[in-house]
Design a protein around this motif. Structure first.
Motif, mmCIF file in Angstrom:
data_model
loop_
_atom_site.group_PDB
_atom_site.id
_atom_site.type_symbol
_atom_site.label_atom_id
_atom_site.label_comp_id
_atom_site.label_asym_id
_atom_site.label_seq_id
_atom_site.Cartn_x
_atom_site.Cartn_y
_atom_site.Cartn_z
ATOM 1 N N UNK A 38 30.150 18.482 29.735
ATOM 2 C CA UNK A 38 29.859 19.198 30.988
ATOM 3 C C UNK A 38 29.749 20.699 30.735
ATOM 4 N N UNK A 39 29.106 21.438 31.648
ATOM 5 C CA UNK A 39 29.058 22.894 31.506
ATOM 6 C C UNK A 39 30.439 23.480 31.729
ATOM 7 N N UNK A 40 30.566 24.763 31.460
ATOM 8 C CA UNK A 40 31.849 25.428 31.663
ATOM 9 C C UNK A 40 31.790 26.868 31.227
ATOM 10 N N UNK A 41 32.810 27.644 31.525
ATOM 11 C CA UNK A 41 32.818 29.056 31.141
ATOM 12 C C UNK A 41 32.926 29.212 29.631
ATOM 13 N N UNK A 42 32.333 30.278 29.130
ATOM 14 C CA UNK A 42 32.441 30.566 27.694
ATOM 15 C C UNK A 42 33.875 30.955 27.374
ATOM 16 N N UNK A 59 43.294 26.874 42.788
ATOM 17 C CA UNK A 59 42.268 27.740 43.378
ATOM 18 C C UNK A 59 41.337 28.292 42.292
ATOM 19 N N UNK A 60 41.878 28.544 41.110
ATOM 20 C CA UNK A 60 41.058 29.020 39.990
ATOM 21 C C UNK A 60 40.020 27.961 39.613
ATOM 22 N N UNK A 61 40.458 26.711 39.513
ATOM 23 C CA UNK A 61 39.531 25.626 39.188
ATOM 24 C C UNK A 61 38.502 25.434 40.297
ATOM 25 N N UNK A 62 38.922 25.596 41.552
ATOM 26 C CA UNK A 62 37.984 25.463 42.668
ATOM 27 C C UNK A 62 36.897 26.535 42.578
ATOM 28 N N UNK A 63 37.290 27.754 42.198
ATOM 29 C CA UNK A 63 36.320 28.830 42.031
ATOM 30 C C UNK A 63 35.331 28.544 40.911
ATOM 31 N N UNK A 64 35.820 27.988 39.801
ATOM 32 C CA UNK A 64 34.930 27.656 38.682
ATOM 33 C C UNK A 64 33.948 26.549 39.069
ATOM 34 N N UNK A 65 34.393 25.635 39.937
ATOM 35 C CA UNK A 65 33.500 24.552 40.373
ATOM 36 C C UNK A 65 32.305 25.107 41.140
ATOM 37 N N UNK A 66 32.496 26.199 41.882
ATOM 38 C CA UNK A 66 31.384 26.817 42.613
ATOM 39 C C UNK A 66 30.338 27.371 41.647
ATOM 40 N N UNK A 67 30.790 27.734 40.453
ATOM 41 C CA UNK A 67 29.881 28.316 39.458
ATOM 42 C C UNK A 67 29.249 27.240 38.584
ATOM 43 N N UNK A 68 30.074 26.295 38.121
ATOM 44 C CA UNK A 68 29.632 25.344 37.093
ATOM 45 C C UNK A 68 29.360 23.936 37.603
ATOM 46 N N UNK A 69 29.690 23.679 38.863
ATOM 47 C CA UNK A 69 29.406 22.355 39.410
ATOM 48 C C UNK A 69 30.644 21.489 39.552
ATOM 49 N N UNK A 81 39.642 20.226 28.181
ATOM 50 C CA UNK A 81 40.014 19.931 29.557
ATOM 51 C C UNK A 81 38.775 19.677 30.393
ATOM 52 N N UNK A 82 38.829 18.655 31.226
ATOM 53 C CA UNK A 82 37.730 18.324 32.129
ATOM 54 C C UNK A 82 38.259 18.377 33.559
ATOM 55 N N UNK A 83 37.559 19.080 34.438
ATOM 56 C CA UNK A 83 37.973 19.197 35.834
ATOM 57 C C UNK A 83 36.913 18.562 36.722
ATOM 58 N N UNK A 84 37.323 17.609 37.565
ATOM 59 C CA UNK A 84 36.389 17.002 38.517
ATOM 60 C C UNK A 84 36.766 17.453 39.923
ATOM 61 N N UNK A 85 35.740 17.819 40.709
ATOM 62 C CA UNK A 85 35.993 18.485 41.989
ATOM 63 C C UNK A 85 35.052 17.988 43.071
ATOM 64 N N UNK A 86 34.737 16.708 43.055
ATOM 65 C CA UNK A 86 33.902 16.153 44.125
ATOM 66 C C UNK A 86 34.296 14.697 44.330
#
Length: 510
Positions: A38-42, A59-69, A81-86
């Protein structure tokens, strides 16, 4: 020939630099592209994204989801680490690939807290975990069993009512008192003893502090988890801190087990309804294929004492704060209680199923403030695909239920506390709808839903039926959160109680 002195140091630094750069290029360019991660921050060489993590991870992960999906990656040292947010990606992890993701990536703090991960939360999916879950769900936390120990819960709630009534007009730390009540209920259910009398306030604060420290350590990013080769050094001292906390509880467990074992040896019958004799008998009966050991007994006691007390009390504290912050909601709850319970009666658990609006308040509280905002991290046993991306075996997978519960594409006015959204009966705790699953879903869904539901509804109903609550003059009411593996209220809820009902007998301990 290898040069000495300064030349040797220069050579070592050069080799390390080249190695780090090579690793960085491989991880962040070739490997990611090749595996279709998956995509993610450098990130940075060696550390990945560790140094950019913020304390409020949900909240940090929620913010990254707005950027990376809705699904993104973070390199946490050598750990992916993999974060799922949907709802859709959560469904894939927790339902479509449930068996693959049923394992845990056990942190060092989790192993230290639960006797090597011998409890139901951290044990790996398999025969041992199935045995522990069966004991919890079928024997300890079934509705039949909970019905049989109702008088224990009722007695503890009445003791708390008397304690609060004795302090009418003074500030009461609601979270602390609820925590101690729940703790007493659980310890009475487990081994027939609670905290009473003069010890109540001091030991309540001490126990709550110890449990709070434990849950903070369990949710704290730890280098030992992200660089396994460094684990033995415990560079952040997380395991050392946990090792200092566990003996506080272990001494109690050992004492209670010793006393019950001695009674058995002396031939004294146990007339109490607590669970410890059952667990000890189960240990003695044994199972050659999947033995139930003394370690399992203590690990389950730790789960119940730490997990059961902190989660329910935090939910009740959030519910009280939200109702006090929304007076119209509180008024409706009290009106419902007056109709169902009456102004001359105590709340009983038998009333709970007749209180739909209060139940909606609990559900809305768990929507905005889910007990475990990132769930307990999952760990795939084989490489699989989620959301079209590759999730490698051994990754640490976070499900950001906190963010899903606040998704504006699912919830209208998601930041507003509005219990009426739950009055149509659409949402429940089964984990089948991945827009709302505060207790998780799939094989690893919370084993204590029935007890949590009774505890939160019964205690909350009692607090608002018998008392009105006011914030001390000059203080401001807020419901800000503090992240941990268990979500907490950032500042304690201090409120002044006033009796609502005229019958003084309702405030006495029977």
């Amino acid at each position: 020939m290898i040069p000495y002195g300064g030349d040797s140091t220069t050579l070592i630094l050069a080799v390390l630099t080249i190695t780090a750069v090579t690793w960085y290029i491989y991880i962040f360019f070739f490997r990611t592209k090749y595996q279709n991660l998956p995509p993610g921050p450098s990130g940075l060489p060696f550390f990945g994204n560790l140094l950019s993590l913020e304390p409020e991870l949900h909240t940090y992960f929620a913010g990254l989801a707005h950027i990376h999906g809705p699904i993104f990656k973070l390199w946490l040292g050598s750990k992916l680490g993999i974060v799922v947010t949907s709802p859709s990606t959560a469904r894939e992890v927790l339902k479509e690939h449930d068996t693959v993701f049923a394992n845990r990536d056990v942190p060092a703090a989790g192993r230290a807290a639960t006797y090597g991960g011998s409890d139901i939360v951290w044990s790996q999916y398999g025969p041992e975990w199935r045995m522990l879950r069966k004991i919890c769900v079928v024997k300890m936390l079934s509705n039949t069993t909970l019905d049989s120990v109702y008088e224990l819960r009722r007695g503890e709630v009445q003791r708390t009512v008397k304690y609060i009534h004795d302090r009418v007009g003074s500030k009461v730390n609601i979270g602390e008192q609820v925590f101690l009540t729940v703790l007493n209920v659980i310890t009475n259910m487990m081994w027939g003893a609670g905290v009473e009398g003069d010890e109540r306030e001091s030991l309540g604060a001490e126990f709550r502090e110890a449990v709070a420290e434990m849950t903070v350590l369990l949710g704290k990013p730890n280098l030992s988890d992200f660089f396994p080769g460094l684990a033995r050094f415990d560079l952040q001292g997380v395991v050392k801190e946990m090792d200092a906390l566990v003996p506080r509880f272990d001494r109690i467990f050992e004492k209670m087990i010793g006393e019950r074992t001695k009674k058995e040896e002396d031939g004294k019958e146990n007339e109490s309804k607590d669970f410890l004799p059952f667990l000890l008998n189960l240990k003695e009966e044994g199972d050659s294929k999947t033995p139930f050991t003394s370690t399992h007994v203590k690990a389950l006691l730790m789960d119940m004492v730490v997990g059961g007390s902190d989660t329910s009390s935090n939910t009740i504290e959030f519910a009280m704060a939200e109702m006090m912050n929304n007076p119209e909601v509180l008024r409706k709850v009290q009106e419902e209680l007056e109709i169902v319970v009456g102004k001359d009666n105590l709340v009983e658990e038998s009333h709970i199923h007749k209180l739909p609006y209060l139940h909606a308040v609990m559900k809305e509280t768990l929507r905005l403030h889910p007990v475990l905002p990132l769930m307990v991290p999952h760990c795939p046993t084989e490489t699989t695909k989620v959301g079209g991306y590759t999730i490698p075996k051994g990754s640490r997978v976070f499900v950001n239920v906190w963010a899903i519960h606040r998704d504006p594409s699912v919830w209208e006015n998601p930041l507003e506390f509005d219990p009426t959204r739950f009055l149509d009966g659409k949402w429940d705790y089964s984990g089948n709808d991945f827009s709302y699953f505060p207790f998780g879903s799939g094989r690893r869904i919370c084993a204590g839903i029935a007890m949590a539901e009774r505890t939160v509804l019964y205690f909350t109903a009692t607090l608002v039926h018998l008392f009105d609550w006011a914030i001390p003059q000059g203080k401001q009411l807020e419901v800000a959160e503090k992240f941990g593996i268990v979500l907490k209220k950032k500042t304690p809820l201090l409120a002044i109680p006033t009796p609502r009902l005229s019958n003084p007998d309702l405030y006495k301990e029977n």
